[in-house]
Enzyme design. Structure first.
Site, PDB file in Angstrom:
ATOM      1  CB  CYS A   1      -0.757   0.142   1.161  1.00  0.00           C
ATOM      2  SG  CYS A   1      -1.480   1.738   1.825  1.00  0.00           S
TER       3      CYS A   1
ATOM      4  CB  CYS B   1       0.862   1.588   3.904  1.00  0.00           C
ATOM      5  SG  CYS B   1      -0.642   0.733   5.033  1.00  0.00           S
TER       6      CYS B   1
ATOM      7  CG  ASP C   1      -2.975  14.481  -5.218  1.00  0.00           C
ATOM      8  OD1 ASP C   1      -4.314  13.779  -4.452  1.00  0.00           O
ATOM      9  OD2 ASP C   1      -2.622  14.623  -6.366  1.00  0.00           O
TER      10      ASP C   1
ATOM     11  CG  HIS D   1      -5.096  -0.271   4.819  1.00  0.00           C
ATOM     12  ND1 HIS D   1      -4.089   0.133   3.910  1.00  0.00           N
ATOM     13  CD2 HIS D   1      -5.838  -1.206   4.505  1.00  0.00           C
ATOM     14  CE1 HIS D   1      -4.716  -0.216   2.749  1.00  0.00           C
ATOM     15  NE2 HIS D   1      -5.533  -0.775   2.945  1.00  0.00           N
TER      16      HIS D   1
ATOM     17  CG  ASN E   1     -12.116  10.792  -5.464  1.00  0.00           C
ATOM     18  OD1 ASN E   1     -13.577  10.721  -5.304  1.00  0.00           O
ATOM     19  ND2 ASN E   1     -11.202  11.248  -5.489  1.00  0.00           N
TER      20      ASN E   1
ATOM     21  CG  HIS F   1      -4.279   4.084   3.248  1.00  0.00           C
ATOM     22  ND1 HIS F   1      -2.311   3.316   3.918  1.00  0.00           N
ATOM     23  CD2 HIS F   1      -4.293   5.141   4.077  1.00  0.00           C
ATOM     24  CE1 HIS F   1      -3.385   4.281   5.217  1.00  0.00           C
ATOM     25  NE2 HIS F   1      -3.724   4.903   5.465  1.00  0.00           N
TER      26      HIS F   1
ATOM     27  CG  HIS G   1      -7.127   9.192   0.018  1.00  0.00           C
ATOM     28  ND1 HIS G   1      -7.453   8.044  -0.382  1.00  0.00           N
ATOM     29  CD2 HIS G   1      -7.561   9.669  -1.007  1.00  0.00           C
ATOM     30  CE1 HIS G   1      -7.183   7.241  -2.040  1.00  0.00           C
ATOM     31  NE2 HIS G   1      -7.459   8.996  -2.247  1.00  0.00           N
TER      32      HIS G   1
ATOM     33  CG  HIS H   1      -8.769  14.015  -3.016  1.00  0.00           C
ATOM     34  ND1 HIS H   1      -8.086  14.044  -3.919  1.00  0.00           N
ATOM     35  CD2 HIS H   1      -9.339  12.669  -3.078  1.00  0.00           C
ATOM     36  CE1 HIS H   1      -7.689  12.388  -4.505  1.00  0.00           C
ATOM     37  NE2 HIS H   1      -8.826  12.013  -3.669  1.00  0.00           N
TER      38      HIS H   1
HETATM   39  P1  DGP Z   1      -8.582   8.758  -5.255  1.00  0.00           P
HETATM   40  O1  DGP Z   1      -8.513   8.794  -6.873  1.00  0.00           O
HETATM   41  O2  DGP Z   1      -9.193   9.807  -4.400  1.00  0.00           O
HETATM   42  O3  DGP Z   1      -8.188   7.478  -5.037  1.00  0.00           O
HETATM   43  O4  DGP Z   1      -6.598   9.694  -4.833  1.00  0.00           O
HETATM   44  C1  DGP Z   1      -5.466   8.564  -4.843  1.00  0.00           C
HETATM   45  C2  DGP Z   1      -5.124  10.565  -4.761  1.00  0.00           C
HETATM   46  O5  DGP Z   1      -3.320  10.125  -4.218  1.00  0.00           O
HETATM   47  C3  DGP Z   1      -4.264  11.074  -6.740  1.00  0.00           C
HETATM   48  O6  DGP Z   1      -5.217  12.145  -6.457  1.00  0.00           O
HETATM   49  C4  DGP Z   1      -3.224  11.301  -6.798  1.00  0.00           C
HETATM   50  C5  DGP Z   1      -2.778  11.034  -5.076  1.00  0.00           C
HETATM   51  N1  DGP Z   1      -1.111   9.851  -5.297  1.00  0.00           N
HETATM   52  C6  DGP Z   1      -0.945   8.764  -5.524  1.00  0.00           C
HETATM   53  N2  DGP Z   1       0.096   8.361  -5.633  1.00  0.00           N
HETATM   54  C7  DGP Z   1       0.524   9.009  -4.869  1.00  0.00           C
HETATM   55  C8  DGP Z   1       2.051   8.910  -4.279  1.00  0.00           C
HETATM   56  O7  DGP Z   1       2.792   8.236  -4.176  1.00  0.00           O
HETATM   57  N3  DGP Z   1       2.437  10.497  -3.389  1.00  0.00           N
HETATM   58  C9  DGP Z   1       1.567  11.442  -3.664  1.00  0.00           C
HETATM   59  N4  DGP Z   1       1.679  12.518  -2.639  1.00  0.00           N
HETATM   60  N5  DGP Z   1       0.285  11.367  -4.181  1.00  0.00           N
HETATM   61  C10 DGP Z   1       0.402   9.502  -4.306  1.00  0.00           C
END
Ligand code: DGP
Length: 117
Positions: A6, A9, A32, A48, A87, A98, A100, A102
């Site tokens: 993950c 994680c 992000d 997690h 989401n 995992h 989150h 936004h």
């Molecule tokens: P969602 O589609 O709601 O699962 O959003 C996942 C978000 O996570 C997406 O906006 C991009 C972000 N993201 C994915 N991988 C990484 C990462 O390795 N580092 C960071 N900082 N953000 C990430």
């Protein structure tokens, strides 16, 4: 609890880098990697859980929501306004499983957008 493979994680554990905005014993907030707005921060619990509908303890849920206000202060959007999005599942295009939040802001939004992926 940590889940193998993950990515969030690993960010929570400091095993892969992220631009951290805020951290306490329960949650981490970080920029992000693919921002949709001038302010686009993700708030995650260190433990997690797959999504917001998972069996998240009340105290962890409260910590996540409290962290939103802290992030808004740090990023300077408490007064101008911001949006939080969680989401959840395939129809909502959840890409990282995992939980989150936004935190989006820093520019005028219109009704119905942005839809965070
Ligand atoms: P969602 O589609 O709601 O699962 O959003 C996942 C978000 O996570 C997406 O906006 C991009 C972000 N993201 C994915 N991988 C990484 C990462 O390795 N580092 C960071 N900082 N953000 C990430």
């Amino acid at each position: 609890m940590k889940k193998d493979d993950c990515i969030f994680c690993k960010i929570a554990a400091g095993e892969i880098p992220a631009a951290k905005v805020h951290e306490d014993e329960t949650v981490v907030a970080f920029e992000d990697a693919d921002p949709m707005m001038p302010v686009h921060v993700l708030v995650i619990p260190k433990d997690h859980y797959d999504n917001i509908a998972d069996d998240i303890p009340d105290a962890t849920m409260a910590s996540m929501l409290r962290a939103v206000g802290t992030v808004a202060d740090i990023k300077g959007v408490r007064d101008s306004g911001f949006r939080i999005i969680a989401n959840t599942g395939d129809d909502a295009c959840q890409s990282v499983h995992h939980v989150h939040l936004h935190v989006l802001g820093g520019a005028q939004m219109n009704d119905g957008d942005p839809c965070a992926r």
